[in-house]
Each structure stands twice: as structure tokens, then as C-alpha cells.
Design a protein around this motif. Structure first.
Motif, PDB file in Angstrom:
ATOM      1  N   LEU A   1       0.804  -1.220   0.000  1.00 33.39           N
ATOM      2  CA  LEU A   1       0.000   0.000   0.000  1.00 33.39           C
ATOM      3  C   LEU A   1       0.838   1.271   0.000  1.00 33.39           C
ATOM      4  CD1 LEU A   1      -3.124  -1.029   2.052  1.00 33.39           C
ATOM      5  CD2 LEU A   1      -2.993  -0.345  -0.346  1.00 33.39           C
TER       6      LEU A   1
ATOM      7  N   PRO B   1      -5.524   1.557  -2.323  1.00 33.79           N
ATOM      8  CA  PRO B   1      -6.192   0.711  -1.327  1.00 33.79           C
ATOM      9  C   PRO B   1      -7.406  -0.030  -1.882  1.00 33.79           C
ATOM     10  CG  PRO B   1      -6.597   3.020  -0.867  1.00 33.79           C
ATOM     11  CD  PRO B   1      -5.580   2.962  -1.966  1.00 33.79           C
TER      12      PRO B   1
ATOM     13  N   MET C   1      -7.518  -3.519   0.080  1.00 30.70           N
ATOM     14  CA  MET C   1      -8.204  -3.529   1.371  1.00 30.70           C
ATOM     15  C   MET C   1      -9.457  -4.413   1.400  1.00 30.70           C
ATOM     16  SD  MET C   1      -6.158  -2.116   3.410  1.00 30.70           S
ATOM     17  CE  MET C   1      -7.198  -2.203   4.864  1.00 30.70           C
TER      18      MET C   1
ATOM     19  N   ILE D   1      -6.395  -3.064   8.862  1.00 32.94           N
ATOM     20  CA  ILE D   1      -6.684  -1.651   8.605  1.00 32.94           C
ATOM     21  C   ILE D   1      -5.506  -0.792   9.049  1.00 32.94           C
ATOM     22  CG2 ILE D   1      -8.152   0.292   9.302  1.00 32.94           C
ATOM     23  CD1 ILE D   1     -10.490  -1.783   9.427  1.00 32.94           C
TER      24      ILE D   1
ATOM     25  N   GLY E   1      -2.532  -1.349   6.551  1.00 35.22           N
ATOM     26  CA  GLY E   1      -2.816  -0.692   5.276  1.00 35.22           C
ATOM     27  C   GLY E   1      -2.745   0.818   5.378  1.00 35.22           C
ATOM     28  N   SER E   2      -3.228   1.341   6.490  1.00 38.51           N
ATOM     29  CA  SER E   2      -3.216   2.795   6.680  1.00 38.51           C
ATOM     30  C   SER E   2      -1.798   3.314   6.891  1.00 38.51           C
ATOM     31  CB  SER E   2      -4.118   3.181   7.853  1.00 38.51           C
ATOM     32  OG  SER E   2      -5.455   2.806   7.562  1.00 38.51           O
TER      33      SER E   2
ATOM     34  N   ASN F   1      -9.613   3.229   4.301  1.00 41.95           N
ATOM     35  CA  ASN F   1      -9.240   1.823   4.436  1.00 41.95           C
ATOM     36  C   ASN F   1     -10.224   1.056   5.311  1.00 41.95           C
ATOM     37  OD1 ASN F   1      -7.058   2.137   2.775  1.00 41.95           O
ATOM     38  ND2 ASN F   1      -5.543   2.178   4.393  1.00 41.95           N
TER      39      ASN F   1
ATOM     40  N   ALA G   1     -12.054  -2.205   3.918  1.00 47.58           N
ATOM     41  CA  ALA G   1     -11.843  -3.480   4.608  1.00 47.58           C
ATOM     42  C   ALA G   1     -13.149  -4.010   5.195  1.00 47.58           C
ATOM     43  CB  ALA G   1     -10.786  -3.318   5.703  1.00 47.58           C
TER      44      ALA G   1
END
Length: 195
Positions: A21, A26, A30, A48, A51-52, A146, A150
Motif C-alpha cells: 500500500l 487501497p 483492502m 486496517i 494498510g493505513s 481503508n 476493509a
């Protein structure tokens, strides 16, 4: 989705998700991470978070690059080549003024819009918006988006791919809108050029 990316996330989990990511959108990953959480292979909240963090790092790298280039170099480029770029220093002034007034909303909200997501980091770096403020706003917008993606994958479970056409349509509409704004700007600039 790329099967190699899918497999890397399944094998290496949060680390792979965060690293991918930094570079990827995303929308591509995600929902799949949400599905993996639904299957018990990942924790939804850790996915989350990972990914963030990756998305925030990617945007921060663009911000730092813009900050390194700096406003002075951009202004010099616009003075020397602005005619060919169809952009002058006054255009840069307008963008920076808009950013000075509404930068927080643009940075946080821009994370929800494909295409704009990466672009909003450039004026923030040129202005420059303070680094920690930029990171905080980027983190906030990235975390919200995200989480939505998700959760969609998590709630749909094995049917998570049903999101793809809607996310593709959303991304396409956002791209067309950005392209239309740029096209309108370029046409206006061409019309203003002396014959």
C-alpha cells in the motif's frame, strides 16, 4: 487483483499489506484484506492499521519529494517553461492560496478520491504544510477510507469481489472528473494565449 500480491498478503500478512500500500491503491487490496479477516487469516483492525500505515508512508514520500524540490525550483521552472506547461506562477499562487485556506480538508478528504490521493501531497509539500500536520491528516483520511474498504470485504466475505465493479466505477468517475477539470483548465489557458 494480482495473484502474486494476493499470495504475498496471505503468506506475509500485515507486513506485505503495508508495503504494497505504499505504492498501490487501497481499492485494490483492502477489500481482500477484509475478506482474509473474515476467514480468520488476519485481524480486521490490524489489517486496517497496516494498510493505513503503508498508505500514509507512500503519501508522505511524495510530500517529502515535493518539499525537497521546493517552491523556488517550481517557480523557476514555471518562469522558464511555464508557457509550454500552460501554467504560470500565478497559477501556482492560486493553488498555494487555496491550500493555505483549505489544506486540512484537501489533504484528509483527498485520501478518499483515487487520482487525487497522490496529487494532494505535492502542494502540501511545496507550501509546506508542517510535516506532522500532514502526516496526521493523511493518516486520518487514509484510516477512514481503508476502514470502509476493509469492512466491505469483511461483511461480504467470500463475495468480496462484488465490490470491484463499484470501486472501479468510483475510480473511473473520479479520474474522469479530475481529467475534465484539467482539460477545462488547459483549454482555458490555450484560449488565453496570444495568437
Amino acid at each position: 487483483m494480482n495473484p502474486l500480491v494476493d499470495q504475498a498478503i496471505e503468506d506475509y500478512g500485515y507486513w506485505a499489506l503495508g508495503l504494497f500500500l505504499i505504492l498501490l491503491a487501497p481499492e485494490a487490496l483492502m477489500p481482500f484484506a477484509g475478506f482474509l479477516a473474515h476467514e480468520g487469516l488476519l485481524s480486521l483492525w490490524w489489517a486496517i492499521l497496516a494498510g493505513s500505515l503503508g498508505g500514509t508512508l507512500g503519501s508522505t514520500l511524495i510530500y517529502l519529494l515535493a518539499r525537497r524540490v521546493g517552491e523556488l525550483r517550481v517557480r523557476t521552472l514555471l518562469r522558464q517553461r511555464g508557457r509550454w506547461l500552460l501554467m504560470g506562477e500565478q497559477d501556482l499562487d492560486r493553488v498555494l492560496t487555496l491550500y493555505a485556506r483549505h489544506g486540512a480538508w484537501i489533504v484528509a478528504g483527498g485520501r478518499l478520491v483515487p487520482t487525487l490521493r497522490s496529487l494532494v501531497s505535492i502542494p502540501a509539500g511545496l507550501l509546506p504544510m508542517p510535516l506532522m500536520r500532514f502526516i496526521g491528516l493523511t493518516w486520518l483520511g487514509t484510516l477512514v477510507w481503508n476502514t470502509v474498504l476493509a469492512l466491505g470485504g469483511y461483511l461480504l466475505g467470500a463475495q468480496w469481489r462484488l465490490l470491484e465493479p463499484y470501486l472501479g466505477l468510483y475510480g473511473s468517475l473520479a479520474f474522469v472528473l479530475v481529467l475534465a477539470v484539467v482539460g477545462f483548465y488547459l483549454l482555458r489557458r490555450l484560449a488565453e494565449r496570444p495568437g
